[in-house]
Design a protein around this motif. Structure first.
Motif, PDB file in Angstrom:
ATOM      1  N   HIS A   1       0.810  -1.216   0.000  1.00  0.00           N
ATOM      2  CA  HIS A   1       0.000   0.000   0.000  1.00  0.00           C
ATOM      3  C   HIS A   1       0.849   1.274   0.000  1.00  0.00           C
ATOM      4  CE1 HIS A   1      -2.986  -2.981   1.398  1.00  0.00           C
ATOM      5  NE2 HIS A   1      -3.869  -2.194   0.816  1.00  0.00           N
ATOM      6  N   LEU A   2       2.037   1.193  -0.588  1.00  0.00           N
ATOM      7  CA  LEU A   2       2.893   2.379  -0.624  1.00  0.00           C
ATOM      8  C   LEU A   2       2.356   3.436  -1.584  1.00  0.00           C
ATOM      9  CD1 LEU A   2       6.544   1.033  -0.409  1.00  0.00           C
ATOM     10  CD2 LEU A   2       5.160   2.095   1.348  1.00  0.00           C
ATOM     11  N   GLY A   3       1.844   3.018  -2.734  1.00  0.00           N
ATOM     12  CA  GLY A   3       1.269   3.970  -3.687  1.00  0.00           C
ATOM     13  C   GLY A   3       2.203   5.106  -4.010  1.00  0.00           C
ATOM     14  N   ASP A   4       1.776   6.334  -3.715  1.00  0.00           N
ATOM     15  CA  ASP A   4       2.603   7.516  -3.992  1.00  0.00           C
ATOM     16  C   ASP A   4       3.611   7.788  -2.878  1.00  0.00           C
ATOM     17  OD1 ASP A   4       1.123   8.585  -1.906  1.00  0.00           O
ATOM     18  OD2 ASP A   4      -0.092   9.880  -3.177  1.00  0.00           O
ATOM     19  N   ARG A   5       3.706   6.873  -1.915  1.00  0.00           N
ATOM     20  CA  ARG A   5       4.714   6.877  -0.859  1.00  0.00           C
ATOM     21  C   ARG A   5       4.492   7.954   0.202  1.00  0.00           C
ATOM     22  NH1 ARG A   5       8.757   3.370  -2.664  1.00  0.00           N
ATOM     23  NH2 ARG A   5      10.296   4.097  -1.142  1.00  0.00           N
ATOM     24  N   HIS A   6       3.330   8.621   0.201  1.00  0.00           N
ATOM     25  CA  HIS A   6       3.109   9.657   1.206  1.00  0.00           C
ATOM     26  C   HIS A   6       3.086   9.073   2.615  1.00  0.00           C
ATOM     27  CE1 HIS A   6      -1.057   8.188   0.897  1.00  0.00           C
ATOM     28  NE2 HIS A   6      -1.236   8.714   2.082  1.00  0.00           N
TER      29      HIS A   6
ATOM     30  N   ASN B   1      12.053  -0.494  -0.545  1.00  0.00           N
ATOM     31  CA  ASN B   1      11.084  -1.578  -0.446  1.00  0.00           C
ATOM     32  C   ASN B   1      11.277  -2.676  -1.476  1.00  0.00           C
ATOM     33  OD1 ASN B   1       9.961   0.993  -1.793  1.00  0.00           O
ATOM     34  ND2 ASN B   1       8.759  -0.615  -2.797  1.00  0.00           N
ATOM     35  N   SER B   2      12.247  -2.552  -2.372  1.00  0.00           N
ATOM     36  CA  SER B   2      12.509  -3.612  -3.348  1.00  0.00           C
ATOM     37  C   SER B   2      13.282  -4.778  -2.741  1.00  0.00           C
ATOM     38  CB  SER B   2      13.293  -3.057  -4.546  1.00  0.00           C
ATOM     39  OG  SER B   2      12.502  -2.162  -5.288  1.00  0.00           O
ATOM     40  N   HIS B   3      13.762  -4.615  -1.498  1.00  0.00           N
ATOM     41  CA  HIS B   3      14.586  -5.648  -0.885  1.00  0.00           C
ATOM     42  C   HIS B   3      13.997  -6.083   0.452  1.00  0.00           C
ATOM     43  CE1 HIS B   3      17.528  -5.069  -4.015  1.00  0.00           C
ATOM     44  NE2 HIS B   3      17.618  -3.784  -3.731  1.00  0.00           N
ATOM     45  N   GLN B   4      14.731  -6.978   1.127  1.00  0.00           N
ATOM     46  CA  GLN B   4      14.330  -7.460   2.443  1.00  0.00           C
ATOM     47  C   GLN B   4      15.499  -7.311   3.401  1.00  0.00           C
ATOM     48  OE1 GLN B   4      11.390  -8.517   3.468  1.00  0.00           O
ATOM     49  NE2 GLN B   4      10.349  -8.525   1.477  1.00  0.00           N
TER      50      GLN B   4
END
Length: 317
Positions: free
Chosen positions: A109-114, A223-226
């Protein structure tokens, strides 16, 4: 729709964002900084961006869904934030960045990252989050080019050293033994190829190994990693790139080296003359001790085909 506050430039602007925003238009766009924005490292940066042909929001996979396109474009835009407010710098340390990691983020739910803005409350009550400029004291474990053979989407999936980030795992300076710390205990900083000073491009071959450094730049949530599940990178549950927190300094605005080889003598908040030396000046000193920590990655950077991509234009802000 709802109203979000974005601070990609030194002045904040309210914009309206649709809850189900359509994917941005797809077309090539040269890289630009906002009008009135001065690079924090302008004194040593090239006058013209040698990587200008890769736009601010990079590329996406041709198979990406509209939601994936939107997520990737906002992620790339955050990675290319060169105009954050440097008049308000917050000192952070390793416990703070790990505490930020412990605070849950629903990546779906990051979307536009706000939701990443004003994300974490510091002990003094100040809130920080993605886009806020922070300063960190650390050992450098190593510095090396990342994603060199195929490139990364933010860097238009282009291969080669000059077209990709310098990845810098950083270690806790309160632990004296730099080499005794595992990469899974690290946090990350990234030097972008955009406007990269020539002397910073030598960091992988001339890495400070006896002196701690001070890194300044905006926070970014990768957020592309862990993050590592344990503190040992060889454990099977951990995957590269190893780190203890997804909160990183990206892109680097300032790189300094402590004049002393004793970390306790290096006050991260000090503006005293002779405490912190800009890397471009420190590396020329006869007493500087460096190692080519990224030599293997540089030598192994042989281009190979990646997946099919398409260029993406950044959303208006």
């Amino acid at each position: 729709m709802h109203t979000s506050l974005f601070c990609w430039t030194r002045s904040c602007t309210y914009i309206l964002v649709l809850l189900s925003a359509p994917a941005p238009a797809l077309f090539a766009q040269d890289f630009k900084v906002d009008p009135g924005c001065k690079l924090a490292f302008a004194e040593i940066a090239p006058a013209d961006d040698p990587f200008q042909s890769c736009g601010n929001c990079g590329v996406v996979s041709v198979s990406a869904s509209p939601a994936q396109v939107t997520a990737k474009v906002y992620e790339s835009k955050a990675k290319n934030n060169f105009c954050a407010d440097v008049s308000a710098v917050t000192v952070v340390d390793f416990p703070a960045l790990r505490a930020m990691q412990a605070q849950h983020v629903d990546k779906s739910h990051l979307g536009d990252r706000h939701v990443l803005h004003g994300f974490f409350r510091m002990p003094d009550g100040k809130t920080i989050g993605e886009g806020d400029v922070v300063r960190l004291k650390a050992w450098i474990l190593n510095a090396h080019v990342s994603d060199c053979p195929t490139g990364e989407s933010v860097n238009c999936s282009r291969s080669g050293f000059a077209n990709n980030d310098l990845h810098i795992p950083l270690l806790d300076p309160t632990v004296d033994a730099r080499r005794a710390q595992d990469e899974c205990t690290s946090v990350t900083a990234e030097i972008s190829p955009h406007f990269r000073p020539a002397v910073w491009s030598e960091l992988d071959m001339k890495t400070p190994v006896k002196n701690v450094v001070r890194i300044t730049g905006p926070l970014f949530f990768d957020n592309s990693h862990q993050p590592c599940k344990t503190s040992t990178h060889t454990d099977p549950g951990n995957a590269a790139p190893f780190r203890s927190s997804l909160w990183e300094v990206h892109p680097v605005y300032q790189l300094e080296v402590c004049a002393s080889t004793e970390p306790s003598q290096c006050d991260v908040s000090s503006n005293g003359a002779g405490v912190w030396i800009p890397y471009d000046k420190w590396v020329t000193r006869p007493d500087s001790v460096t190692e080519p920590t990224g030599q293997k990655q540089r030598a192994g950077c042989h281009a190979r085909p990646g997946g099919a991509t398409k260029p993406i234009a950044c959303p208006a802000s």
